[in-house]
Scaffold this motif. Structure first.
Motif, PDB file in Angstrom:
ATOM      1  N   VAL A  87       0.807  -1.175  -0.039  1.00  0.00           N
ATOM      2  CA  VAL A  87       0.165   0.117  -0.053  1.00  0.00           C
ATOM      3  C   VAL A  87       0.967   0.909  -0.188  1.00  0.00           C
ATOM      4  N   GLY A  88       0.670   1.922  -0.795  1.00  0.00           N
ATOM      5  CA  GLY A  88       1.518   3.317  -1.176  1.00  0.00           C
ATOM      6  C   GLY A  88       2.868   3.067  -1.992  1.00  0.00           C
ATOM      7  N   ALA A  89       3.187   1.790  -2.123  1.00  0.00           N
ATOM      8  CA  ALA A  89       4.532   1.601  -2.964  1.00  0.00           C
ATOM      9  C   ALA A  89       4.152   1.884  -4.384  1.00  0.00           C
ATOM     10  N   ASP A  90       5.388   2.615  -4.940  1.00  0.00           N
ATOM     11  CA  ASP A  90       5.171   2.818  -6.560  1.00  0.00           C
ATOM     12  C   ASP A  90       5.134   1.734  -7.558  1.00  0.00           C
ATOM     13  N   VAL A  91       6.002   0.491  -7.030  1.00  0.00           N
ATOM     14  CA  VAL A  91       5.743  -0.634  -7.700  1.00  0.00           C
ATOM     15  C   VAL A  91       5.950  -1.937  -6.718  1.00  0.00           C
ATOM     16  N   VAL A  92       5.457  -2.917  -7.233  1.00  0.00           N
ATOM     17  CA  VAL A  92       5.074  -4.037  -6.370  1.00  0.00           C
ATOM     18  C   VAL A  92       5.891  -5.338  -7.238  1.00  0.00           C
ATOM     19  N   LEU A  93       6.756  -6.138  -6.595  1.00  0.00           N
ATOM     20  CA  LEU A  93       7.170  -7.310  -6.851  1.00  0.00           C
ATOM     21  C   LEU A  93       6.585  -8.410  -6.376  1.00  0.00           C
ATOM     22  N   CYS A  94       6.112  -9.565  -6.790  1.00  0.00           N
ATOM     23  CA  CYS A  94       5.466 -10.335  -6.074  1.00  0.00           C
ATOM     24  C   CYS A  94       5.227 -11.766  -6.669  1.00  0.00           C
ATOM     25  N   LEU A 103      -2.169  -5.936  -6.822  1.00  0.00           N
ATOM     26  CA  LEU A 103      -2.865  -5.425  -7.779  1.00  0.00           C
ATOM     27  C   LEU A 103      -3.860  -4.411  -6.890  1.00  0.00           C
ATOM     28  N   SER A 104      -4.453  -5.016  -5.735  1.00  0.00           N
ATOM     29  CA  SER A 104      -5.201  -4.079  -4.615  1.00  0.00           C
ATOM     30  C   SER A 104      -4.794  -2.852  -4.219  1.00  0.00           C
ATOM     31  N   ALA A 105      -3.461  -3.035  -3.983  1.00  0.00           N
ATOM     32  CA  ALA A 105      -2.496  -1.885  -3.757  1.00  0.00           C
ATOM     33  C   ALA A 105      -2.282  -0.631  -4.809  1.00  0.00           C
ATOM     34  N   PRO A 107      -0.400   0.113  -7.132  1.00  0.00           N
ATOM     35  CA  PRO A 107       0.831   0.793  -7.409  1.00  0.00           C
ATOM     36  C   PRO A 107       1.028   1.502  -8.819  1.00  0.00           C
ATOM     37  N   PRO A 108       1.291   2.774  -8.763  1.00  0.00           N
ATOM     38  CA  PRO A 108       1.271   3.821 -10.079  1.00  0.00           C
ATOM     39  C   PRO A 108       2.219   3.076 -11.029  1.00  0.00           C
ATOM     40  N   LEU A 109       3.345   2.583 -10.713  1.00  0.00           N
ATOM     41  CA  LEU A 109       4.277   2.195 -11.668  1.00  0.00           C
ATOM     42  C   LEU A 109       3.999   0.640 -12.005  1.00  0.00           C
ATOM     43  N   GLY A 110       3.189   0.029 -11.476  1.00  0.00           N
ATOM     44  CA  GLY A 110       2.662  -1.422 -12.125  1.00  0.00           C
ATOM     45  C   GLY A 110       3.241  -2.392 -10.815  1.00  0.00           C
ATOM     46  N   VAL A 111       2.863  -3.773 -11.342  1.00  0.00           N
ATOM     47  CA  VAL A 111       3.267  -4.952 -10.819  1.00  0.00           C
ATOM     48  C   VAL A 111       4.085  -5.746 -11.663  1.00  0.00           C
ATOM     49  N   VAL A 112       5.128  -6.384 -11.064  1.00  0.00           N
ATOM     50  CA  VAL A 112       6.161  -7.220 -11.713  1.00  0.00           C
ATOM     51  C   VAL A 112       5.850  -8.710 -10.983  1.00  0.00           C
ATOM     52  N   ALA A 113       5.399  -9.832 -11.575  1.00  0.00           N
ATOM     53  CA  ALA A 113       5.265 -10.852 -10.958  1.00  0.00           C
ATOM     54  C   ALA A 113       6.341 -11.969 -11.497  1.00  0.00           C
ATOM     55  N   LEU A 114       6.801 -12.856 -10.372  1.00  0.00           N
ATOM     56  CA  LEU A 114       7.654 -13.817 -10.779  1.00  0.00           C
ATOM     57  C   LEU A 114       7.022 -15.183 -10.498  1.00  0.00           C
ATOM     58  N   SER A 115       7.649 -16.077 -11.221  1.00  0.00           N
ATOM     59  CA  SER A 115       7.113 -17.302 -11.192  1.00  0.00           C
ATOM     60  C   SER A 115       7.789 -18.269 -10.156  1.00  0.00           C
ATOM     61  N   GLY A 125      -1.284 -15.722 -18.741  1.00  0.00           N
ATOM     62  CA  GLY A 125      -2.776 -15.306 -18.593  1.00  0.00           C
ATOM     63  C   GLY A 125      -2.504 -14.294 -17.320  1.00  0.00           C
ATOM     64  N   LEU A 126      -1.610 -13.276 -17.475  1.00  0.00           N
ATOM     65  CA  LEU A 126      -1.491 -12.311 -16.214  1.00  0.00           C
ATOM     66  C   LEU A 126      -2.550 -11.210 -16.511  1.00  0.00           C
ATOM     67  N   PRO A 127      -3.002 -10.507 -15.829  1.00  0.00           N
ATOM     68  CA  PRO A 127      -3.938  -9.347 -15.678  1.00  0.00           C
ATOM     69  C   PRO A 127      -3.076  -8.365 -16.474  1.00  0.00           C
ATOM     70  N   ASP A 128      -3.790  -7.282 -17.259  1.00  0.00           N
ATOM     71  CA  ASP A 128      -3.243  -6.047 -17.713  1.00  0.00           C
ATOM     72  C   ASP A 128      -2.732  -5.317 -16.626  1.00  0.00           C
ATOM     73  N   GLY A 129      -1.381  -4.923 -16.972  1.00  0.00           N
ATOM     74  CA  GLY A 129      -0.705  -3.984 -16.165  1.00  0.00           C
ATOM     75  C   GLY A 129       0.316  -4.800 -15.492  1.00  0.00           C
ATOM     76  N   VAL A 130       0.339  -6.278 -15.533  1.00  0.00           N
ATOM     77  CA  VAL A 130       1.377  -7.064 -14.730  1.00  0.00           C
ATOM     78  C   VAL A 130       2.342  -7.661 -15.520  1.00  0.00           C
ATOM     79  N   VAL A 131       3.765  -7.231 -15.388  1.00  0.00           N
ATOM     80  CA  VAL A 131       4.807  -7.740 -16.278  1.00  0.00           C
ATOM     81  C   VAL A 131       5.384  -8.897 -15.479  1.00  0.00           C
TER      82      VAL A 131
END
Length: 235
Positions: A87-94, A103-105, A107-115, A125-131
């Motif tokens: 919450v409040g972070a610019d980008v989230v890596l998860c 995504l619920s947070a 973040p204005p600079l987006g989300v990066v997801a790691l397998s 099948g990642l949602p829009d905006g998730v790298v």
């Protein structure tokens, strides 16, 4: 000097992080050089794809894993502050289990997801905006040149400055008896004090780390002997 520069010997060819996952049978060993390459790729991804710059806040929602080390070191190389709360972070890596939380947070600079896949397989099948980290990180260079020096007073970890995080890591290394000749076997998770003792203190001491995820207690003693570890961190 960034926290990455202070913690990481980028010229070392000796093993720095040896990672085991007893749930998958994975074992991977990274030297200081290889760890630095992954950190550089991550830093380039964060800067080029997510617009992370000095002062940005990067939430890291990841387990104790060799790729998490690359993420942390890459974020610090950019001059970002790593935080635990999305919450409040610019980008989230998860990881894949926490994409909805990230995504619920919003973040204005987006989300990066790691397998965190042992063979580098990405997520589909990642949602829009998730790298997808596994796909994108390969496209980036393994050298990183910061745009500007990171001051020692800059925030680095949950409000603590670069100099404070480094001083705490060195103090904990001394308290744990870690030195450059040590090889630490750890089952610690990298949250709260676990990150300091389980990763930062090891790097600050110039020691090497054998990190075990989903550790099989019956295998730990054999692994300690096979990896010639000298210090045990965690249960």
């Amino acid at each position: 000097m960034s926290l990455t520069d202070a913690l990481l010997d980028r010229s070392s060819a000796r093993p720095l992080i040896t990672f085991y996952d007893d749930a998958t049978g994975e074992r991977i060993e990274l030297s200081g050089v290889t760890t630095a390459n992954w950190a550089a790729k991550t830093a380039n991804l964060l800067r080029d794809e997510c617009d992370v710059e000095p002062g940005s806040t990067v939430a890291v929602l990841l387990p104790a894993h060799w790729q998490t080390a690359a993420v942390l070191l890459g974020a610090w190389w950019c001059g970002a502050e790593v935080v635990g709360d999305p919450v409040g972070a610019d980008v989230v890596l998860c990881d894949s289990d926490r994409i909805d939380l990230a995504l619920s947070a919003a973040p204005p600079l987006g989300v990066v997801a790691l397998s965190l896949d042992a063979f580098g397989k990405g997520l589909t099948g990642l949602p829009d905006g998730v790298v997808d980290y596994a796909t994108e990180v390969r496209l980036h260079g393994d050298e990183f040149a910061p745009w500007e020096p990171v001051p020692a007073t800059a925030p680095a970890l949950d409000g603590a400055s670069v100099e404070r995080v480094l001083a705490t890591a060195r103090d904990r290394a001394a308290a744990l008896g870690l030195s450059a000749s040590d090889r630490a076997l750890s089952t610690l998770e990298w949250s709260a004090d676990g990150l300091t003792d389980g990763l930062l203190a090891v790097l600050a001491a110039g020691a090497s780390l054998v990190q075990c995820r989903h550790a099989d207690p019956a295998a730990l003693e054999r692994r300690a002997q096979a990896e010639r570890t000298t210090v045990r961190l965690g249960a």
